[in-house]
Design a protein around this motif. Structure first.
Motif, PDB file in Angstrom:
ATOM      1  N   THR A  10       0.814  -1.217   0.000  1.00 16.98           N
ATOM      2  CA  THR A  10       0.000   0.000   0.000  1.00 16.98           C
ATOM      3  C   THR A  10       0.849   1.271   0.000  1.00 16.98           C
ATOM      4  N   MET A  11       2.162   1.116  -0.183  1.00 16.39           N
ATOM      5  CA  MET A  11       3.088   2.255  -0.228  1.00 16.39           C
ATOM      6  C   MET A  11       3.094   3.063   1.069  1.00 16.39           C
ATOM      7  N   MET A  21      19.577  -1.966   6.159  1.00 13.88           N
ATOM      8  CA  MET A  21      20.523  -1.951   5.045  1.00 13.88           C
ATOM      9  C   MET A  21      20.146  -0.940   3.963  1.00 13.88           C
ATOM     10  N   GLU A  22      19.035  -0.250   4.137  1.00 13.49           N
ATOM     11  CA  GLU A  22      18.528   0.707   3.149  1.00 13.49           C
ATOM     12  C   GLU A  22      18.371   0.042   1.784  1.00 13.49           C
ATOM     13  N   ALA A  23      17.848  -1.201   1.792  1.00 13.47           N
ATOM     14  CA  ALA A  23      17.678  -1.978   0.574  1.00 13.47           C
ATOM     15  C   ALA A  23      16.308  -1.775  -0.064  1.00 13.47           C
ATOM     16  N   ILE A  24      15.435  -1.015   0.586  1.00 16.21           N
ATOM     17  CA  ILE A  24      14.070  -0.834   0.098  1.00 16.21           C
ATOM     18  C   ILE A  24      13.882   0.589  -0.402  1.00 16.21           C
ATOM     19  N   SER A  25      13.249   0.688  -1.576  1.00 11.63           N
ATOM     20  CA  SER A  25      12.976   2.006  -2.147  1.00 11.63           C
ATOM     21  C   SER A  25      11.627   1.987  -2.855  1.00 11.63           C
ATOM     22  N   ALA A  26      11.089   3.175  -3.073  1.00  9.67           N
ATOM     23  CA  ALA A  26       9.798   3.292  -3.750  1.00  9.67           C
ATOM     24  C   ALA A  26       9.946   2.911  -5.208  1.00  9.67           C
ATOM     25  N   GLY A  27       9.061   2.044  -5.657  1.00 12.55           N
ATOM     26  CA  GLY A  27       9.042   1.631  -7.048  1.00 12.55           C
ATOM     27  C   GLY A  27       7.798   2.162  -7.727  1.00 12.55           C
ATOM     28  N   ASP A  28       7.401   1.518  -8.789  1.00 12.40           N
ATOM     29  CA  ASP A  28       6.224   1.926  -9.543  1.00 12.40           C
ATOM     30  C   ASP A  28       4.976   1.276  -8.942  1.00 12.40           C
ATOM     31  N   GLY A  29       4.326   1.953  -8.024  1.00 10.69           N
ATOM     32  CA  GLY A  29       3.110   1.445  -7.403  1.00 10.69           C
ATOM     33  C   GLY A  29       3.317   0.597  -6.169  1.00 10.69           C
ATOM     34  N   LYS A  30       4.551   0.246  -5.857  1.00  7.01           N
ATOM     35  CA  LYS A  30       4.869  -0.500  -4.643  1.00  7.01           C
ATOM     36  C   LYS A  30       6.348  -0.326  -4.335  1.00  7.01           C
ATOM     37  N   TYR A  31       6.712  -0.648  -3.100  1.00 10.33           N
ATOM     38  CA  TYR A  31       8.119  -0.605  -2.732  1.00 10.33           C
ATOM     39  C   TYR A  31       8.823  -1.837  -3.296  1.00 10.33           C
ATOM     40  N   VAL A  32      10.123  -1.716  -3.520  1.00 11.95           N
ATOM     41  CA  VAL A  32      10.916  -2.830  -4.036  1.00 11.95           C
ATOM     42  C   VAL A  32      12.152  -3.024  -3.162  1.00 11.95           C
TER      43      VAL A  32
END
Length: 56
Positions: A10-11, A21-32
């Motif tokens: 749900t972003m 680890m800062e491995a997660i970032s906002a993607g297109d419509g969801k986090y990746v």
């Protein structure tokens, strides 16, 4: 093996701030999750309010 975020995301951003680890970032419509950076600690899975994160 890195964790993955499903289309149920749900972003909300809870996982991004929980990742040490800062491995997660906002993607297109969801986090990746960047599989090369993820250390499989599980912090993101524990914080996701909709259960969109699981081990790959």
């Amino acid at each position: 093996m890195a964790y993955q975020i499903s289309d149920e995301c749900t972003m909300c951003g809870a996982c991004e701030s929980a990742c040490p680890m800062e491995a997660i970032s906002a993607g297109d419509g969801k986090y990746v999750i960047d599989a090369n950076t993820c250390t499989d600690c599980g912090a993101c899975e524990a914080t996701c309010p909709v259960g969109a994160i699981s081990a790959a």
